[in-house]
Design a protein around this motif. Structure first.
Motif, PDB file in Angstrom:
ATOM      1  N   GLY A  85      -7.504  52.152  -0.298  1.00  0.00           N
ATOM      2  CA  GLY A  85      -6.298  52.403  -1.412  1.00  0.00           C
ATOM      3  C   GLY A  85      -6.898  52.380  -2.510  1.00  0.00           C
ATOM      4  N   ASN A  86      -6.113  52.844  -3.591  1.00  0.00           N
ATOM      5  CA  ASN A  86      -6.541  53.028  -4.886  1.00  0.00           C
ATOM      6  C   ASN A  86      -7.174  51.922  -5.643  1.00  0.00           C
ATOM      7  N   PHE A 106      -1.031  51.365  -5.528  1.00  0.00           N
ATOM      8  CA  PHE A 106      -2.057  50.478  -5.320  1.00  0.00           C
ATOM      9  C   PHE A 106      -2.630  50.496  -4.139  1.00  0.00           C
ATOM     10  N   ARG A 107      -1.749  50.194  -3.125  1.00  0.00           N
ATOM     11  CA  ARG A 107      -2.088  50.037  -1.551  1.00  0.00           C
ATOM     12  C   ARG A 107      -2.464  51.077  -1.155  1.00  0.00           C
ATOM     13  N   GLY A 108      -3.233  50.661   0.114  1.00  0.00           N
ATOM     14  CA  GLY A 108      -3.875  51.738   1.135  1.00  0.00           C
ATOM     15  C   GLY A 108      -3.211  51.433   2.409  1.00  0.00           C
ATOM     16  N   HIS A 109      -3.330  52.124   3.376  1.00  0.00           N
ATOM     17  CA  HIS A 109      -3.069  52.051   4.703  1.00  0.00           C
ATOM     18  C   HIS A 109      -3.702  51.210   5.619  1.00  0.00           C
ATOM     19  N   ASP A 110      -5.172  51.074   5.120  1.00  0.00           N
ATOM     20  CA  ASP A 110      -6.086  50.082   5.752  1.00  0.00           C
ATOM     21  C   ASP A 110      -6.679  49.467   4.575  1.00  0.00           C
ATOM     22  N   GLU A 111      -6.739  48.491   4.547  1.00  0.00           N
ATOM     23  CA  GLU A 111      -7.522  47.844   3.317  1.00  0.00           C
ATOM     24  C   GLU A 111      -8.528  46.640   3.954  1.00  0.00           C
TER      25      GLU A 111
END
Length: 197
Positions: free
Chosen positions: A43-44, A30-35
């Protein structure tokens, strides 16, 4: 809360749930490195929600930038709560599918990134002549002693309404360093149900 506010909330919540279901179904993170908003790849989860907004004006009108600041439904805790709700529904469906059929358990131990002990549980049963194996969860255990593992299994069975009398098989990772503990666990379960060989 006005009727329109409720409608907006339901649209936003529906889009959030749809994104979570898609990512879970595909096994994607789900998560990205920089949201942050100026990130090129948030992120997805956030990228998929943005894609939905770009392709559905009703969702765009109430989501992300157009949502109230305290009700965007995109926080990691919200995502985790939705995932947990979906997991509960899936496990309930598996348990319902097993019904009063006989089943086996497949157990393995593992450690998470912080070296905490965990036990993975798979239920195996036969439905219409087909052998079905379903991963139903990871249970945290205080240690890997046979008593601790047995308590975790008993707790799992109790929570999900499974009966030890319907258990007719046990499987453990033979190459595991847990083999001694698993032999002890096997014995504890056999004392309770002689058919669970």
């Amino acid at each position: 809360m006005s009727n329109q506010t409720r409608i907006d909330y339901r649209i936003r919540l529906g889009a959030t749930i749809d994104c979570a279901r898609f990512l879970l179904q595909q096994g994607l993170p789900f998560r990205g490195h920089d949201e942050t908003e100026d990130s090129k790849n948030q992120g997805n989860f956030l990228e998929l929600l943005q894609w939905l907004c770009n392709h559905n004006k009703d969702i765009e009108a109430v989501s992300l930038k157009n949502a109230p600041e305290n009700l965007k439904l995109t926080a990691p805790d919200i995502q985790k709560n939705i995932v947990n709700c979906i997991a509960v529904e899936i496990i309930n469906s598996i348990i319902q599918d097993i019904g009063d059929k006989l089943f086996s358990i497949l157990i393995d131990e593992l450690k998470d990134i912080s070296s905490k002990e965990q036990m993975s549980i798979v239920l195996r049963y036969v439905d219409k002549g087909c052998v079905i194996e379903r991963f139903v969860g990871i249970v945290h255990v205080t240690d890997t002693s046979s008593l601790s593992l047995k308590e975790a299994i008993d707790g799992f069975f109790s929570i999900h309404g499974l009966s030890m009398t319907s258990l007719h098989g046990q499987g453990y990772d033979g190459a595991s360093n847990m083999q001694g503990e698993f032999n002890g666990l096997k014995t504890l379960i056999l004392r309770e149900n002689e058919c669970a060989f």
